[in-house]
Design a protein around this motif. Structure first.
Motif, PDB file in Angstrom:
ATOM      1  N   TYR A  66      10.433  -0.124   8.966  1.00 27.75           N
ATOM      2  CA  TYR A  66      10.236  -1.733   8.916  1.00 27.75           C
ATOM      3  C   TYR A  66      11.488  -2.264   9.570  1.00 27.75           C
ATOM      4  O   TYR A  66      12.521  -1.749   9.200  1.00 27.75           O
ATOM      5  N   HIS A  90       0.253   4.881   1.943  1.00 35.60           N
ATOM      6  CA  HIS A  90      -0.446   5.827   3.162  1.00 35.60           C
ATOM      7  C   HIS A  90      -1.325   6.507   2.486  1.00 35.60           C
ATOM      8  O   HIS A  90      -1.251   7.350   1.357  1.00 35.60           O
ATOM      9  N   HIS A 140      -4.206   3.545   5.344  1.00 38.54           N
ATOM     10  CA  HIS A 140      -3.788   2.588   4.327  1.00 38.54           C
ATOM     11  C   HIS A 140      -4.330   2.844   3.020  1.00 38.54           C
ATOM     12  O   HIS A 140      -5.689   2.744   2.941  1.00 38.54           O
ATOM     13  N   HIS A 149       1.097  -1.234   0.017  1.00 35.86           N
ATOM     14  CA  HIS A 149       0.080  -0.100   0.037  1.00 35.86           C
ATOM     15  C   HIS A 149       0.883   1.291  -0.039  1.00 35.86           C
ATOM     16  O   HIS A 149       2.190   1.156   0.443  1.00 35.86           O
ATOM     17  N   GLU A 202       7.562   5.255   7.457  1.00 34.47           N
ATOM     18  CA  GLU A 202       7.350   4.277   8.435  1.00 34.47           C
ATOM     19  C   GLU A 202       8.805   3.639   8.576  1.00 34.47           C
ATOM     20  O   GLU A 202       9.419   3.861   7.468  1.00 34.47           O
ATOM     21  N   HIS A 216       4.916   0.268  -0.171  1.00 36.92           N
ATOM     22  CA  HIS A 216       5.616  -1.009   0.504  1.00 36.92           C
ATOM     23  C   HIS A 216       5.034  -2.146   0.557  1.00 36.92           C
ATOM     24  O   HIS A 216       3.771  -2.365   0.739  1.00 36.92           O
TER      25      HIS A 216
HETATM   26 ZN    ZN Z   1       2.553   0.949   5.646  1.00 29.36          ZN
END
Ligand code: ZN
Ligand code: PAN
Length: 183
Positions: free
Chosen positions: A100, A91, A159, A89, A98, A137
């Motif tokens: 990860y 944002h 999302h 998705h 973000e 991502h």
């Molecule tokens: Zn995300």
């Protein structure tokens, strides 16, 4: 080993459900249209679990200034030659970034900017990935065991799955003679 990272939570959630942790599961049937090989997809068991997400939500969704944390467990598998992966998705508040980070197993984080340039970063236990705003991502599991990664994102990110559902990623991560390759 089968170590699963389960945080000890030190916050009281003010979300409507009153749950500290919101768990969701995506089975193969939820990923219709995601994989390239429709014939291979058609023959597979749609009840098969592809990934689970445990989300830690200390504030209400769309609260400005807050943070969310999530742990995704993505199982090993392929649809045709394409590795099991998350939907992916942008944002909804498109400039929201973000982090990860890899916890267990191995795979790739696949990224796509608004000009549809695609690149990938290898994920492994201890890998850290910064996803800038306006970058879509998704994660693919290229290993033989589950891939566990965590994420931290702003509570007002939201999302946007629709853009990826409509136009997809410009490149896919597939097994070419045993080597994960972006094509
Ligand atoms: Zn995300
Ligand atoms: C993650 C993802 C999670 C599942 O928490 O939501 O890994 O992937 P999909 O949402 O693409 O199905 C995140 O990126 N939150 O913003």
């Amino acid at each position: 080993t089968n170590k699963v990272f389960i945080p000890e939570v030190f916050f009281t959630n003010d979300c409507l459900t009153g749950e500290d942790v919101v768990k969701s599961t995506r089975v193969l049937g939820d990923l219709d249209g995601v994989f390239q090989d429709k014939e291979a997809y058609g023959k597979m068991n749609k009840e098969q679990v592809v990934y689970h997400v445990s989300s830690y939500l200390p504030v209400l969704e769309s609260t400005p200034g807050g943070l969310f944390m999530g742990i995704t467990t993505l199982y090993s598998g392929k649809v045709g030659q394409e590795y099991f992966m998350t939907k992916g998705h942008f944002h909804s508040n498109s400039d929201r970034a973000e982090f990860y980070w890899g916890v267990e197993g191995e795979g790739f984080l696949i990224l796509m900017d608004e000009r549809r340039n695609v690149w990938a970063e290898r994920m492994f236990p201890g890998s850290l990935h910064y996803i800038p705003g306006k970058v879509a991502h998704r994660v693919a599991n290229t290993g033989y065991q589950k891939l566990v990664f965590s994420a931290c994102w702003p509570s007002d990110a939201g999302h946007d799955y629709a853009t990826i559902a409509d136009t997809g990623f410009a490149r896919r991560l597939v097994d070419v003679n045993g080597v994960p390759t972006l094509v």
